[in-house]
Design a protein around this motif. Structure first.
Motif, PDB file in Angstrom:
ATOM      1  N   GLN A 167      -0.599 -69.634  -2.898  1.00 29.90           N
ATOM      2  CA  GLN A 167      -1.151 -70.709  -3.727  1.00 29.90           C
ATOM      3  C   GLN A 167      -1.800 -71.819  -2.895  1.00 29.90           C
ATOM      4  O   GLN A 167      -2.459 -72.689  -3.434  1.00 29.90           O
ATOM      5  N   THR A 168      -1.604 -71.784  -1.581  1.00 32.20           N
ATOM      6  CA  THR A 168      -2.216 -72.801  -0.712  1.00 32.20           C
ATOM      7  C   THR A 168      -3.515 -72.285  -0.109  1.00 32.20           C
ATOM      8  O   THR A 168      -3.947 -72.772   0.930  1.00 32.20           O
ATOM      9  N   SER A 169      -4.120 -71.304  -0.733  1.00 30.27           N
ATOM     10  CA  SER A 169      -5.413 -70.724  -0.356  1.00 30.27           C
ATOM     11  C   SER A 169      -5.350 -69.781   0.845  1.00 30.27           C
ATOM     12  O   SER A 169      -6.375 -69.487   1.438  1.00 30.27           O
TER      13      SER A 169
END
Length: 147
Positions: free
Chosen positions: A87-89
């Motif tokens: 979710q943090t890319s």
């Protein structure tokens, strides 16, 4: 890709009892294997009395419960941390190997974002915080952190 999977699996097999590295230690794999074998015998013969044994000695229920709790928390923590890092890319490969490194306490991570020196400095700040938590899980034997 196959080599990476083999490296991750070997890293998860773990070290010996007193070592500070290598995730799931051998002394936890043996009772788990025996418990699985005993469960399979019970499923095939429901009325049989089957005990998980190693070296002729029966494992106590406390040992089996703690081993199963550890494995459950380890797999759950590994999965949730991988998803959170995603979710943090970060890419899936980066998230998996970045999670494997601190939780399994094995050292290397493999991904383009991780430099040749193994530094995580290119990661976003939330990912670094997540990895810090993962390092606590790996160094303090997961159950201690959750207790």
């Amino acid at each position: 890709m196959t080599a990476l999977v083999v490296i991750i699996i070997v890293g998860l097999i773990g070290g010996c009892t007193a070592s500070i590295g290598c995730s799931i230690k051998i002394f936890r794999w043996l009772p788990l294997a025996e418990a699985i074998k005993a469960q399979l015998k019970i499923i095939s013969s429901p009325h049989a009395v089957v005990n998980a044994k190693l070296g002729g000695q029966k494992f106590s229920d406390d040992v089996m419960s703690s081993v199963i709790a550890f494995f459950t928390l380890f797999i759950l923590s590994f999965g949730l941390l991988t998803i959170a890092l995603g979710q943090t890319s970060l890419s899936l490969k980066t998230s998996i190997t970045a999670t494997w490194t601190p939780i399994a306490n094995v050292g290397p991570a493999f991904a383009p974002e991780i430099g040749p020196t193994g530094a995580f400095d290119a990661f976003p700040t939330p990912a670094k915080w997540l990895l810090t938590f993962g390092m606590l899980l790996g160094c303090l034997e997961i159950l201690l952190v959750f207790v």
